[in-house]
Write an enzyme that holds these catalytic residues in place. Structure first.
Site, PDB file in Angstrom:
ATOM      1  N   LYS A 133      -1.000  -4.257  -3.007  1.00 61.72           N
ATOM      2  CA  LYS A 133      -2.241  -3.757  -2.430  1.00 61.72           C
ATOM      3  C   LYS A 133      -2.429  -2.320  -2.926  1.00 61.72           C
ATOM      4  O   LYS A 133      -1.970  -1.372  -2.322  1.00 61.72           O
ATOM      5  CB  LYS A 133      -2.168  -3.819  -0.899  1.00 61.72           C
ATOM      6  CG  LYS A 133      -3.522  -3.736  -0.192  1.00 61.72           C
ATOM      7  CD  LYS A 133      -3.934  -2.310   0.043  1.00 61.72           C
ATOM      8  CE  LYS A 133      -5.202  -2.223   0.865  1.00 61.72           C
ATOM      9  NZ  LYS A 133      -5.638  -0.842   1.085  1.00 61.72           N
TER      10      LYS A 133
ATOM     11  N   SER B 112       0.802  -1.218   0.000  1.00 60.95           N
ATOM     12  CA  SER B 112       0.000   0.000   0.000  1.00 60.95           C
ATOM     13  C   SER B 112       0.840   1.275   0.000  1.00 60.95           C
ATOM     14  O   SER B 112       1.471   1.601  -0.990  1.00 60.95           O
ATOM     15  CB  SER B 112      -0.992  -0.039   1.166  1.00 60.95           C
ATOM     16  OG  SER B 112      -1.962   0.968   1.036  1.00 60.95           O
TER      17      SER B 112
ATOM     18  N   ASP C  17       9.190   5.850 -11.085  1.00 61.08           N
ATOM     19  CA  ASP C  17       8.681   6.400 -12.345  1.00 61.08           C
ATOM     20  C   ASP C  17       9.226   7.787 -12.638  1.00 61.08           C
ATOM     21  O   ASP C  17       9.293   8.201 -13.802  1.00 61.08           O
ATOM     22  CB  ASP C  17       7.147   6.435 -12.319  1.00 61.08           C
ATOM     23  CG  ASP C  17       6.541   5.044 -12.479  1.00 61.08           C
ATOM     24  OD1 ASP C  17       7.314   4.073 -12.547  1.00 61.08           O
ATOM     25  OD2 ASP C  17       5.303   4.938 -12.539  1.00 61.08           O
TER      26      ASP C  17
END
Length: 503
Positions: A356, A331, A342
């Site tokens: 998750k 999470s 990224d």
């Protein structure tokens, strides 16, 4: 007997009919308000109609009795059918249930069947959730999830009773105080695990291919120190055990106290970090970024569709970063790892994270109860959905004590049969099954051997200093090596530039 059952059904339908009148009036009143507020403004009426039609197709397994079809308007038939089932349970079930009990069990079952993270929060559960996000709560200090009627440990939180007792990510709890957990709901399980600080709970644990063993843990008031940081060999090591309201503050404090020191880089260790607050994951990411997207959440309504971006100003001035992840990274830390990866801001080392990537909204029903409902999914800046995919590291490195041990069983989101996104779940489960094949082969080799005690280096690691861990923990060693390699390349580049300038 037939007449008796008919009378029960008739009575239920009469009750349901009166409920329909009240419900219809309530819907009519609230419907106008919802329309005026425009909570679904990004969808056209056509899209909403299409969505309802598709939903009906998915629910085709539910057959409405003819008695309801003939006497109840079509848009209210499911509501009446639900009331009928509740009435039959109260009339026929072997144990007597009050109306409140039957409704609560219905709500709990409905929510828990949606996905592994939606649930009904009774008074105890709601209070515990609020305390947990404050960074202080009572219990064992583990993040758990129901797995085919048993309990899987996603991760123990650092320095808690469960962590000190040696519980690990992937462990399965099969008994609590000599009571089998099979068949218990998530909330019933949590109630048995919770208790007053100082009291003890006995757990039977199944770990990979080992014989189930008992462990007795004393409950405590959990005070989470989400950030621990130190410096080794001119490299800053920041351990983030969870994301609570103090996490950003803790990292900023460390950076401020060491701003005048020559650091080659930073290691952010979020292995076995079970999650926490979305806002903290965003603000921690923002510390290391000089703009750009951090994460987006996409749901069915405008309110649940958001995008989070970093502000200008990297507090570390572009200092080299390594992020350590594993299958217990879930999470909030996945958001951090995805954002830094990224945006080309960090090198990710370890194994694929838990996956998750769904967003739960806690919706209070009263001051004491609430529901936790999955309302959206997380997407990394590149548009990759974290749900069931997780974060794939740039450099794969299994847990090891320098010499690589036998493969370990891992547990990830896609292992749960009712996890979201079935197509991705099936694809990624095949990958995880291949990863676990080594562990299965190891089990087959040992099937004729007696169990023997083996040193567990992951548990040994918890007792060592950072210097000792860097020498023994393969993933951490890899992170230090990466930072030092980057520093050497920078030094060589600068030296070569200076040499060329002199020529």
């Amino acid at each position: 007997m037939k007449n008796q059952k008919y009378n029960v059904l008739k009575k239920v339908l009469l009750i349901a009919s009166s409920f329909v009148i009240v419900f219809a009036c309530s819907t009519s009143c609230s419907g106008g308000s919802t329309k005026k507020e425009g909570t679904n403004s990004q969808f056209s009426p056509t899209e909403n109609s299409k969505s309802k039609k598709d939903t009906s197709k998915r629910e085709c397994g539910l057959v409405i009795p003819d008695s309801i079809k003939k006497n109840v308007p079509e848009d209210m038939q499911y509501t009446v059918f639900l009331q009928m089932i509740l009435g039959l349970i109260r009339a026929e079930y072997v144990n007597e249930l009050s109306e409140g009990e039957s409704v609560e069990k219905t709500i709990s079952g409905m929510l828990s069947s949606l996905d592994p993270h939606s649930s009904y929060l009774n008074e105890k559960a709601f209070s515990a959730l609020k305390n947990q996000t404050e960074g202080e709560f009572g219990g064992l200090g583990i993040e758990i999830m129901m797995d085919e009627s048993f309990v899987r440990i996603i991760s123990p939180i650092d320095d808690t009773p469960a962590y000190k007792a040696g519980l690990k990510s992937g462990d399965m709890i099969i008994y609590i105080n000599d009571e089998c957990v099979n068949g218990l709901s998530a909330e019933e399980t949590l109630e048995r695990l919770r208790g007053k600080p100082g009291t003890k709970v006995k757990l039977k644990i199944k770990r990979a291919d080992k014989t189930p063993f008992d462990v007795t843990i004393e409950r405590a008031l959990i005070k989470v120190q989400s950030v621990k940081a130190e410096i080794l060999n001119n490299v800053g090591y920041i351990r983030i055990s969870t994301f609570d309201k103090h996490t950003t503050e803790g990292i900023k404090k460390f950076l401020s106290e060491n701003k005048d020191k020559k650091l080659y880089g930073l290691i952010l260790d979020v292995r076995n970090n079970p999650g926490g607050l979305l806002d903290e994951a965003v603000s921690v990411s923002d510390i290391f970024l000089d703009g750009g997207k951090i994460v987006s959440t996409r749901g069915r309504t405008e309110d649940n569709t958001k995008e989070f971006s970093a502000k200008k100003g990297d507090l570390t001035n572009g200092m080299p970063l390594v992020v350590l992840i594993n299958s217990g990274t879930a999470s909030a830390p996945e958001i951090l790892a995805g954002a830094l990866r990224d945006n080309k801001r960090a090198i990710i080392i370890g194994t694929r994270s838990f996956g998750k990537g769904s967003v739960q909204k806690v919706i209070p029903l009263s001051e004491k109860t609430a529901i936790k409902l999955t309302v959206a999914k997380h997407f990394t800046p590149s548009g990759e959905c974290i749900q069931a995919n997780g974060i794939t590291p740039d450099i794969e490195a299994d847990w090891a004590e320098i010499k690589k041990p036998e493969a370990l069983f891992v547990v990830r989101e896609e292992f749960f049969p009712n996890a979201l996104d079935a197509e991705k779940r099936e694809k990624n489960k095949k990958i995880s099954d291949e990863e676990n094949k080594k562990a299965i082969d190891a089990l087959n080799k040992k099937k004729d051997e007696k169990d023997k005690e083996e040193e567990d280096y992951e548990l040994l690691y918890r007792k060592l200093s950072l210097k000792e861990r860097a020498e023994k923990d393969f993933q951490l060693s890899k992170a230090f090596d990466t930072i030092m390699t980057i520093e050497k390349v920078k030094t060589m580049t600068a030296s070569k530039a200076l040499s060329n300038a002199k020529k």
